[in-house]
Design a protein around this motif. Structure first.
Motif, PDB file in Angstrom:
ATOM      1  N   VAL A  65       7.232  -4.574  -2.558  1.00  0.00           N
ATOM      2  CA  VAL A  65       6.033  -3.964  -1.576  1.00  0.00           C
ATOM      3  C   VAL A  65       4.839  -4.593  -2.036  1.00  0.00           C
ATOM      4  O   VAL A  65       4.482  -4.744  -3.080  1.00  0.00           O
ATOM      5  N   GLN A  66       4.134  -4.957  -0.897  1.00  0.00           N
ATOM      6  CA  GLN A  66       2.806  -5.537  -1.245  1.00  0.00           C
ATOM      7  C   GLN A  66       1.676  -4.481  -0.261  1.00  0.00           C
ATOM      8  O   GLN A  66       1.831  -4.553   1.004  1.00  0.00           O
ATOM      9  N   ARG A  74      -5.481   6.429   4.756  1.00  0.00           N
ATOM     10  CA  ARG A  74      -4.609   5.208   5.600  1.00  0.00           C
ATOM     11  C   ARG A  74      -4.437   4.155   4.428  1.00  0.00           C
ATOM     12  O   ARG A  74      -5.171   3.804   3.513  1.00  0.00           O
ATOM     13  N   THR A  75      -2.947   3.549   4.774  1.00  0.00           N
ATOM     14  CA  THR A  75      -2.654   2.521   3.905  1.00  0.00           C
ATOM     15  C   THR A  75      -1.873   1.615   4.872  1.00  0.00           C
ATOM     16  O   THR A  75      -1.288   1.949   5.766  1.00  0.00           O
ATOM     17  N   PHE A  76      -1.829   0.426   4.332  1.00  0.00           N
ATOM     18  CA  PHE A  76      -1.117  -0.578   5.210  1.00  0.00           C
ATOM     19  C   PHE A  76      -0.372  -1.644   4.038  1.00  0.00           C
ATOM     20  O   PHE A  76      -0.809  -2.056   2.934  1.00  0.00           O
ATOM     21  N   ALA A  77       0.970  -1.705   4.298  1.00  0.00           N
ATOM     22  CA  ALA A  77       1.684  -2.350   3.249  1.00  0.00           C
ATOM     23  C   ALA A  77       2.794  -3.445   3.945  1.00  0.00           C
ATOM     24  O   ALA A  77       3.380  -3.123   4.992  1.00  0.00           O
ATOM     25  N   TYR A  96       9.343  -5.183   6.781  1.00  0.00           N
ATOM     26  CA  TYR A  96       8.546  -4.200   7.458  1.00  0.00           C
ATOM     27  C   TYR A  96       7.190  -4.318   7.054  1.00  0.00           C
ATOM     28  O   TYR A  96       6.797  -4.592   6.055  1.00  0.00           O
ATOM     29  N   ALA A  97       6.228  -4.041   8.130  1.00  0.00           N
ATOM     30  CA  ALA A  97       4.764  -3.672   7.968  1.00  0.00           C
ATOM     31  C   ALA A  97       4.793  -2.340   8.466  1.00  0.00           C
ATOM     32  O   ALA A  97       4.950  -1.712   9.645  1.00  0.00           O
ATOM     33  N   GLY A  98       4.200  -1.594   7.480  1.00  0.00           N
ATOM     34  CA  GLY A  98       4.030  -0.012   7.820  1.00  0.00           C
ATOM     35  C   GLY A  98       2.641   0.366   7.663  1.00  0.00           C
ATOM     36  O   GLY A  98       1.682  -0.035   6.672  1.00  0.00           O
TER      37      GLY A  98
END
Length: 125
Positions: A65-66, A74-77, A96-98
């Motif tokens: 996970v990065q 909000r978060t983006f990983a 995946y990009a979430g």
């Protein structure tokens, strides 16, 4: 109250327990993977979606996970999966990009992008 990054970490860690993962969502929360036309709204529908995925890929689990964006709401990983698919004998490899949006300590929306070509291995040969 958990922040968006904390909620995403909990979701990713609990993916093999559909009820626990779905329980992190708001009553009207949404899990969507628009590139493969998958969308579930509400914990019950989200639990069902995750259960269906685990039926195809029992060893499904996230790793590497990065986090790229971490704010309270909000978060983006990006995160990866590599697991065998018993029905086909193939290996499912996916990044995946979430984007997760949190509200009142719950997941309001988790929108995931993925490589649709890599997802084709889920289809029987």
């Amino acid at each position: 109250m958990p922040t968006a990054p904390e909620l995403l970490r909990r979701y990713l860690a609990s993916i093999r327990s559909p009820a626990a993962a779905a329980g992190l969502f708001a009553p009207d929360g949404v899990l969507e993977l628009p590139w493969v036309q998958a969308r579930a709204q509400g914990p019950q529908a989200i639990e069902s979606l995750i259960t269906g995925l685990l039926t195809k890929i029992p060893a499904f689990g996230f790793r590497n996970v990065q986090f790229w964006i971490e704010t309270p709401e909000r978060t983006f990983a990006e995160y990866e999966v590599e697991a065998p698919i018993p029905a086909t004998g193939r290996i499912y490899r996916q990044t995946y990009a979430g984007l997760l949006i949190a509200q009142d300590g719950r997941i309001q929306r988790l929108r995931e992008a993925l490589d649709t070509r890599a997802a084709q291995v889920l289809m029987p040969a």
